[in-house]
Design a protein around this motif. Structure first.
Motif, PDB file in Angstrom:
ATOM      1  N   TYR A 268      73.979  30.095  87.440  1.00  0.00           N
ATOM      2  CA  TYR A 268      73.054  29.372  86.641  1.00  0.00           C
ATOM      3  C   TYR A 268      71.816  28.685  86.996  1.00  0.00           C
ATOM      4  CZ  TYR A 268      77.435  30.380  84.008  1.00  0.00           C
ATOM      5  OH  TYR A 268      78.435  30.915  83.470  1.00  0.00           O
ATOM      6  N   ARG A 269      70.993  28.191  86.521  1.00  0.00           N
ATOM      7  CA  ARG A 269      70.078  27.233  86.898  1.00  0.00           C
ATOM      8  C   ARG A 269      70.246  25.997  85.923  1.00  0.00           C
ATOM      9  NH1 ARG A 269      64.042  29.065  88.218  1.00  0.00           N
ATOM     10  NH2 ARG A 269      65.271  29.263  90.502  1.00  0.00           N
ATOM     11  N   ILE A 270      69.968  24.917  86.426  1.00  0.00           N
ATOM     12  CA  ILE A 270      69.676  23.537  85.747  1.00  0.00           C
ATOM     13  C   ILE A 270      68.287  23.429  85.853  1.00  0.00           C
ATOM     14  CG2 ILE A 270      70.527  21.257  85.143  1.00  0.00           C
ATOM     15  CD1 ILE A 270      73.182  22.070  86.541  1.00  0.00           C
ATOM     16  N   LEU A 271      67.510  23.029  84.665  1.00  0.00           N
ATOM     17  CA  LEU A 271      66.043  22.544  84.836  1.00  0.00           C
ATOM     18  C   LEU A 271      65.910  21.395  84.485  1.00  0.00           C
ATOM     19  CD1 LEU A 271      63.062  23.011  85.375  1.00  0.00           C
ATOM     20  CD2 LEU A 271      63.017  24.065  82.994  1.00  0.00           C
ATOM     21  N   ALA A 272      65.684  20.136  85.267  1.00  0.00           N
ATOM     22  CA  ALA A 272      65.640  18.745  84.961  1.00  0.00           C
ATOM     23  C   ALA A 272      64.088  18.467  84.866  1.00  0.00           C
ATOM     24  CB  ALA A 272      66.287  17.789  86.166  1.00  0.00           C
ATOM     25  N   HIS A 273      63.856  17.956  83.535  1.00  0.00           N
ATOM     26  CA  HIS A 273      62.598  17.691  82.982  1.00  0.00           C
ATOM     27  C   HIS A 273      62.573  16.527  82.037  1.00  0.00           C
ATOM     28  CE1 HIS A 273      62.994  20.335  79.417  1.00  0.00           C
ATOM     29  NE2 HIS A 273      64.051  20.694  79.974  1.00  0.00           N
TER      30      HIS A 273
END
Length: 305
Positions: A268-273
């Protein structure tokens, strides 16, 4: 072969890498008592991320800050806080609610990349049965990459069955993120198909996003979680809690059985923005991560439904 029961730290420094996009250097700092790893970022007074690695407690990431710092995006909840991985029923054992001694046993922690614009680390824990012997060996390999005003937090989760296992069908279980929400605080969850909040619960989606209003910030701070096409049941169905926590659920529709010695790998990838949320932009970012067209994947979801 099982690893010895020690806390292992191996530090590998990275030389500076040139990058077209302005980024700040990251560095992993282990606690003296070996209970945590802190990810430091140049220009921030507080750690960007803290990984808790207690010897007899579930590994946990909390707090996690926006790329520019400030109030944490992750928060508290009755089942835990921040970012963690747990199933509510493995051979009748609840690892989602029980996060301490008698359930979790640390085997090792390793720092893989200690500093640079990308850092990475790995935790290995045994999940214990009622007899105190391991049911599963779980390895979480994390990688954090700085992208200036946002960052990627990638996870590779590996599970090895130490005996025959059944991960029971459940509405939650696997990767879980609890946002820093409290009553009266603005928050929203949205998935690829633009289903929002509780309407996204139980729905298949390539990604899902949680946004929460933080102090002294004009817009919401977001964590977008990307499912990977190689994961079982892709696109997986999601759990969405009324407290604005969410996560993909590998065993949402049926039991997941593993024979002794069998290994599974999920990514999985978590994109923080931060800033204005745009569904199309997040789908485009998911396509770059997965290597698939967002339009193709949406059509696949529609066919399944």
């Amino acid at each position: 072969m099982q690893l010895p029961r020690i806390f292992r730290l191996s530090m590998v420094a990275l030389s500076s890498l040139s990058c077209l996009q302005e980024v700040s250097a990251l560095k992993i700092e282990p606690a003296e008592d070996q209970s945590s790893l802190k990810i430091l970022k140049d220009g921030l007074s507080a750690p960007l991320l803290t990984q808790h690695t207690g010897p007899n407690e579930r590994p946990l990431i909390h707090p996690l800050l926006p790329a520019e710092g400030g109030e944490a995006i992750t928060g508290t909840h009755t089942t835990g806080e921040g970012i963690f991985w747990a199933f509510p029923d493995i051979n009748g054992r609840d690892f989602f609610t029980n996060r301490g001694e008698g359930y979790w046993q640390r085997e090792s922690v390793a720092i893989i990349l200690a500093e640079g614009d990308t850092v990475s680390w790995q935790t290995t824990y045994h999940l214990l049965g009622t007899d105190g012997a391991p049911l599963m060996k779980e390895t979480q390999t994390w990688s954090l990459s700085d992208r200036g005003d946002r960052f990627h937090l990638d996870l590779e989760w590996g599970g090895e069955a130490m005996r025959a296992l059944t991960i029971a069908k459940a509405e939650k279980g696997g990767l879980y993120i609890q946002s820093n929400w409290s009553p009266g605080r603005e928050a929203a969850i949205e998935n690829t198909a633009r289903q929002r909040n509780q309407n996204a619960d139980g729905q298949p989606s390539m990604w899902a996003d949680v946004g929460v209003r933080l102090k002294d910030r004009p817009g919401l701070a977001h964590l977008s979680i990307f499912d990977h096409p190689n994961n079982p049941g892709f696109p997986q169905r999601w759990h969405v809690s009324e407290a604005f926590g969410l996560g993909p659920v590998p065993a949402r529709t049926e039991d997941w059985s593993m024979a002794k010695g069998e290994m599974s790998l999920l990514k999985y990838r978590i994109l923080a923005h931060t800033g204005e949320f745009n569904n199309v932009d997040i789908t485009s970012a998911w396509s770059q991560y997965s290597g698939l067209s967002g339009t193709w994947a949406l059509w696949g979801i529609a066919q399944r439904e």
